[in-house]
Design a protein around this motif. Structure first.
Motif, short mmCIF file in Angstrom:
data_model
loop_
_atom_site.label_atom_id
_atom_site.label_comp_id
_atom_site.label_asym_id
_atom_site.label_seq_id
_atom_site.Cartn_x
_atom_site.Cartn_y
_atom_site.Cartn_z
N PRO A 79 2.82 -5.88 19.05
CA PRO A 79 2.41 -4.68 18.31
C PRO A 79 3.45 -4.24 17.30
N ASP A 80 4.74 -4.47 17.61
CA ASP A 80 5.80 -4.11 16.68
C ASP A 80 5.68 -4.92 15.38
N ALA A 81 5.43 -6.23 15.52
CA ALA A 81 5.28 -7.08 14.34
C ALA A 81 4.05 -6.70 13.54
N LEU A 82 2.96 -6.35 14.23
CA LEU A 82 1.74 -5.95 13.55
C LEU A 82 1.96 -4.71 12.70
N ALA A 83 2.68 -3.73 13.25
CA ALA A 83 2.94 -2.50 12.50
C ALA A 83 3.77 -2.80 11.25
N PHE A 84 4.75 -3.69 11.38
CA PHE A 84 5.60 -4.03 10.24
C PHE A 84 4.82 -4.73 9.14
N ILE A 85 4.07 -5.78 9.52
CA ILE A 85 3.33 -6.56 8.53
C ILE A 85 2.17 -5.74 7.96
N GLY A 86 1.58 -4.88 8.78
CA GLY A 86 0.46 -4.08 8.31
C GLY A 86 0.80 -3.24 7.08
N LYS A 87 2.00 -2.70 7.03
CA LYS A 87 2.40 -1.88 5.88
C LYS A 87 2.52 -2.72 4.61
N LEU A 88 3.08 -3.91 4.74
CA LEU A 88 3.21 -4.78 3.57
C LEU A 88 1.85 -5.30 3.12
N ASN A 89 1.03 -5.62 4.08
CA ASN A 89 -0.27 -6.20 3.79
C ASN A 89 -1.21 -5.21 3.12
N ALA A 90 -0.94 -3.92 3.31
CA ALA A 90 -1.82 -2.89 2.76
C ALA A 90 -1.55 -2.58 1.30
N VAL A 91 -0.46 -3.14 0.75
CA VAL A 91 -0.13 -2.86 -0.64
C VAL A 91 -1.09 -3.61 -1.56
N THR A 92 -1.79 -2.87 -2.40
CA THR A 92 -2.77 -3.45 -3.32
C THR A 92 -2.14 -3.63 -4.71
N PRO A 93 -2.20 -4.82 -5.28
CA PRO A 93 -1.67 -5.01 -6.63
C PRO A 93 -2.39 -4.12 -7.62
N PRO A 94 -1.69 -3.65 -8.65
CA PRO A 94 -2.32 -2.75 -9.62
C PRO A 94 -3.35 -3.47 -10.48
N ALA A 95 -4.31 -2.72 -10.98
CA ALA A 95 -5.31 -3.29 -11.86
C ALA A 95 -4.77 -3.51 -13.26
N ALA A 96 -3.71 -2.79 -13.61
CA ALA A 96 -3.09 -2.92 -14.93
C ALA A 96 -1.59 -2.70 -14.77
N ALA A 97 -0.81 -3.16 -15.74
CA ALA A 97 0.63 -2.96 -15.70
C ALA A 97 0.96 -1.48 -15.76
N PHE A 98 2.06 -1.07 -15.11
CA PHE A 98 2.41 0.35 -15.05
C PHE A 98 2.72 0.92 -16.43
N ASP A 99 3.13 0.04 -17.37
CA ASP A 99 3.47 0.54 -18.70
C ASP A 99 2.30 0.47 -19.68
#
Length: 335
Positions: A309-329
């Protein structure tokens, strides 16, 4: 980018399959990467009994779990290995070991990997993760001197043994994801290139990306993702902590057992070692990898009931990051 997070059951095969399903569901996993040992998934039974795979799927469904890949590392190891010895007898099913004749073991192992592809198709998954073994790993120390012809013969042996296996994978619409790992025909960057070339880069053969084996070899796991983007067929998340640098603890670990602090490195629970996980997940996002992310829990210094469960919590946060639809600038532009 949200991908399913699975638990690899290889380190849990001493528990009944249904118990592992119950634990994984309670912790919040999306599914399992099912090992082909213990009672988790038995290839011979899956082919002999048309209801076997269906019953496995029913157990998964009862716990709201799914499966995207099965793994047969132990039998795959014996396909190319030299020598075949008591280590293999300890990990192989009795029907594969047979009388223990080395070439017979290799041939029976090859047939079992073919059957693993057929069983995977019956289960409804398109990826088998595993090892290949190697007839030349024993020569890695380069002494006695190793002629180049011996290394060439090793890659030819791999191609001769695995091309017929991959023909069956093609027939049933399943891919093999080789785990780049010491003791295999592909264990680092350049041997991976050479392995792919040996089989003409055929699509049936790809890679299971596991950074833990790269860290202690001083390989870049991020660059590996980018350079082999078209071959990343599966992802296993396992971590390694380095302890080298004191003049005593070396990379080859001195035949010391896991968790012995005299070792130069150890596998540790995901997120507790030296893998640059955030950069790795950004690289997976950049190549568009949308397959399962599997926790392979190995940590001789932590109880697995805490580690999973510790590993799941760690990876879950990284896995939830969605790439942006457009560049920030992009907002600064005129159009």
């Amino acid at each position: 980018m949200t991908r399913p997070i699975t638990l690899f059951t290889g380190q849990w095969a001493d528990l009944p399959f249904e118990e592992v399903c119950r634990l994984a569901a309670e912790w919040g996993y999306d599914g399992l990467e099912i090992a082909c040992w213990g009672d988790h998934f038995e290839v011979d039974k899956a082919l002999a009994d048309d209801s076997y795979a269906e019953r496995k799927l029913e157990v998964l469904a009862e716990h709201n779990l799914k499966v995207w890949a099965i793994s047969n590392h132990l039998v795959g190891q014996a396909v190319c290995d030299h020598p075949i010895d008591e280590r293999h007898r300890a990990i192989l099913p009795a029907r594969i070991w047979g009388p223990g004749d080395p070439e017979g073991v290799r041939r029976r192992a090859a047939e079992e990997i073919k059957d693993t592809a057929r069983a995977a198709a019956k289960l409804g998954v398109n990826t088998v993760v595993g090892f290949t073994g190697s007839s030349i790993w024993h020569a890695v120390a380069m002494f006695p001197p190793v002629p180049s012809s011996m290394i060439e013969a090793g890659y030819a042996d791999f191609a001769d043994r695995w091309n017929p296996i991959l023909d069956v994978f093609d027939e049933v619409g399943v891919r093999f994801a080789h785990e780049v790992h010491p003791s295999e025909i592909a264990y680092d960057y350049h041997t991976t290139v050479r392995t792919l070339e040996a089989i003409g880069r055929r699509p049936a053969f790809g890679l299971n990306w596991d950074p833990s084996h790269m860290i202690w070899q001083d390989l870049d796991p991020v660059g590996f993702i980018l350079d082999f983007a078209d071959r990343i067929y599966h992802v296993d998340c396992k971590d390694t902590r380095l302890r080298c640098g004191d003049g005593r603890r070396g990379r080859l670990a001195s035949h010391l057992p896991w968790a012995d602090l005299r070792r130069g490195w150890d596998f540790v629970s995901t997120g507790r070692g030296d893998v640059p996980w955030e950069d790795c997940f950004r690289a997976l996002n950049s190549i568009g990898y949308d397959g399962p992310v599997s926790i392979e829990w190995e940590d001789a210094g932590m109880d697995r009931l805490d580690g999973a469960p510790d590993a799941l919590a760690f990876i879950g946060k990284l896995n939830a990051v969605t790439p942006p639809a457009a560049a920030f600038d992009a907002a600064f532009g005129r159009e």
